[in-house]
Design a protein around this motif. Sequence first.
Motif, mmCIF file in Angstrom:
data_model
loop_
_atom_site.group_PDB
_atom_site.id
_atom_site.type_symbol
_atom_site.label_atom_id
_atom_site.label_comp_id
_atom_site.label_asym_id
_atom_site.label_seq_id
_atom_site.Cartn_x
_atom_site.Cartn_y
_atom_site.Cartn_z
ATOM 1 N N LEU A 217 0.836 -1.188 0.000
ATOM 2 C CA LEU A 217 0.000 0.000 0.000
ATOM 3 C C LEU A 217 0.876 1.245 0.000
ATOM 4 O O LEU A 217 1.866 1.302 0.741
ATOM 5 N N VAL A 218 0.522 2.211 -0.823
ATOM 6 C CA VAL A 218 1.167 3.524 -0.793
ATOM 7 C C VAL A 218 0.144 4.517 -0.266
ATOM 8 O O VAL A 218 -0.985 4.585 -0.757
ATOM 9 N N ILE A 219 0.537 5.274 0.752
ATOM 10 C CA ILE A 219 -0.395 6.145 1.467
ATOM 11 C C ILE A 219 0.099 7.593 1.405
ATOM 12 O O ILE A 219 1.236 7.887 1.805
ATOM 13 N N PHE A 220 -0.724 8.471 0.887
ATOM 14 C CA PHE A 220 -0.409 9.895 0.782
ATOM 15 C C PHE A 220 -1.342 10.705 1.668
ATOM 16 O O PHE A 220 -2.542 10.416 1.728
ATOM 17 N N ASN A 221 -0.805 11.758 2.303
ATOM 18 C CA ASN A 221 -1.732 12.685 2.936
ATOM 19 C C ASN A 221 -2.089 13.798 1.952
ATOM 20 O O ASN A 221 -1.437 13.978 0.922
ATOM 21 N N GLU A 222 -3.122 14.519 2.254
ATOM 22 C CA GLU A 222 -3.685 15.474 1.299
ATOM 23 C C GLU A 222 -2.730 16.608 0.952
ATOM 24 O O GLU A 222 -2.743 17.140 -0.158
ATOM 25 N N SER A 223 -1.867 16.987 1.890
ATOM 26 C CA SER A 223 -0.994 18.145 1.672
ATOM 27 C C SER A 223 0.121 17.874 0.679
ATOM 28 O O SER A 223 0.809 18.789 0.241
ATOM 29 N N ASN A 224 0.333 16.594 0.307
ATOM 30 C CA ASN A 224 1.434 16.237 -0.593
ATOM 31 C C ASN A 224 1.160 16.538 -2.062
ATOM 32 O O ASN A 224 2.089 16.736 -2.842
ATOM 33 N N ILE A 278 -7.295 1.801 -6.285
ATOM 34 C CA ILE A 278 -7.476 2.884 -5.330
ATOM 35 C C ILE A 278 -8.286 2.357 -4.152
ATOM 36 O O ILE A 278 -9.419 1.903 -4.319
ATOM 37 N N LEU A 279 -7.684 2.387 -2.962
ATOM 38 C CA LEU A 279 -8.406 1.933 -1.781
ATOM 39 C C LEU A 279 -9.325 3.017 -1.240
ATOM 40 O O LEU A 279 -10.371 2.726 -0.665
ATOM 41 N N GLY A 280 -8.899 4.263 -1.363
ATOM 42 C CA GLY A 280 -9.702 5.357 -0.842
ATOM 43 C C GLY A 280 -9.082 6.690 -1.219
ATOM 44 O O GLY A 280 -7.881 6.786 -1.456
ATOM 45 N N ARG A 281 -9.917 7.693 -1.310
ATOM 46 C CA ARG A 281 -9.467 9.051 -1.598
ATOM 47 C C ARG A 281 -10.023 9.985 -0.537
ATOM 48 O O ARG A 281 -11.203 9.954 -0.209
ATOM 49 N N HIS A 282 -9.140 10.810 0.016
ATOM 50 C CA HIS A 282 -9.559 11.846 0.961
ATOM 51 C C HIS A 282 -10.353 11.270 2.126
ATOM 52 O O HIS A 282 -11.426 11.744 2.473
ATOM 53 N N CYS A 283 -9.819 10.206 2.723
ATOM 54 C CA CYS A 283 -10.552 9.581 3.819
ATOM 55 C C CYS A 283 -9.603 9.213 4.957
ATOM 56 O O CYS A 283 -8.403 9.457 4.895
ATOM 57 N N ASP A 284 -10.154 8.598 5.997
ATOM 58 C CA ASP A 284 -9.387 8.224 7.175
ATOM 59 C C ASP A 284 -8.640 6.909 6.928
ATOM 60 O O ASP A 284 -9.208 5.956 6.403
ATOM 61 N N LEU A 285 -7.355 6.862 7.326
ATOM 62 C CA LEU A 285 -6.529 5.676 7.070
ATOM 63 C C LEU A 285 -7.092 4.444 7.766
ATOM 64 O O LEU A 285 -7.150 3.358 7.178
ATOM 65 N N ASP A 286 -7.507 4.574 8.996
ATOM 66 C CA ASP A 286 -8.036 3.429 9.722
ATOM 67 C C ASP A 286 -9.282 2.878 9.028
ATOM 68 O O ASP A 286 -9.503 1.668 8.981
ATOM 69 N N GLU A 287 -10.059 3.780 8.463
ATOM 70 C CA GLU A 287 -11.256 3.385 7.709
ATOM 71 C C GLU A 287 -10.868 2.544 6.491
ATOM 72 O O GLU A 287 -11.500 1.529 6.174
ATOM 73 N N ILE A 288 -9.793 2.948 5.803
ATOM 74 C CA ILE A 288 -9.297 2.206 4.639
ATOM 75 C C ILE A 288 -8.854 0.802 5.032
ATOM 76 O O ILE A 288 -9.211 -0.195 4.406
#
Length: 336
Positions: A217-224, A278-288
């Motif tokens: 999994l590759v995880i980005f935060n929104e500010s990147n 895509i596992l999720g966009r603009h959401c909580d990591l734990d939720e994903i």
Amino acid sequence: MTTPVLICDDSGFARRQMERSIPDGWDVEISHAENGLQALELIRAGKADVMFLDLNMPVMDGYQTMQAIRDEDLPTMVIVVSGDVQPEARTRMMGMGAIDFIRKPIDNDKLIEILTQYGLYSGDASASQRVEASPQFQMESRDESLDAYREMANVAMGQAGESLAKMLGEFINLPIPNVNLITNNELHMAITDIQGNERVSAVSKGFIGSGINGEALVIFNESNFANMVKLLKYDEAINPEALELEALMDISNILIGACLNALSEQLHVTFSHNHPIILGRHCDLDEILKSNIKKQDKILAIEIAYSIKTQNIHFDLLLLFPNQSIDLILQKLVKI
């Protein structure tokens, strides 16, 4: 005459690999150091006419160690042995006085070539190596097993970082991988600090080969995203949502592809893998994670926190291996 040789690496597994790669015909007395601070003490004590130096270490890393050697003009010939093989890493270390740079895992022929070039070894280049004569590693504790997994991740991390550096034209800051054997429930607790409490987007790719399967999994935060899009030099006429999606997929493909190639090389396994999703966009990591990670009794979780400090960009690569794959990985790592 016996040559004092120092192997400096925070991984005991890596130190043993390095020691087994030294030619049988080279008369050496070998010492070990777990970080640069220990290494400097041994160099000052005359224990390191030649030093094999890792880059990513706690307490004092390879760059700091090399700078101290240069500042004090300490008498040692340094050969860098690292998973970080970015051109800038090589340039920086050679500029500070290292005589050469070898990527992990060790290429024995390359090692002999360097030792011969500098007059350190004059034996037969085809002579048997310690790696052929030594017995298999014995993993006697959980910590030793984690150390082996961490070194595997370190090599994979370095090759992925190199690919990303070439793509973006930036130096990628590489951490010491965070490796844990945990339950599914503990996974959620263990990664609560990834990206803090920010909203994230994530891409997943499953892979399998020779009985070993896992998920990357590759995880980005929104500010990147804004800075990442600039680095990738996309056509800004495209709408921002499409640019973000393209950046997410491109970076994920580079990171996961290079990482899986490095794992394949170390484990001698050919992985087949799915298309990234895509596992999720603009959401909580734990939720994903709750909705995408299958329940397992035990998971090998490897977290690598990449960053590009000049651009204030941070993102994580998370490798997850289920219980049935964990022992197979260890067996392949320690097998000669």
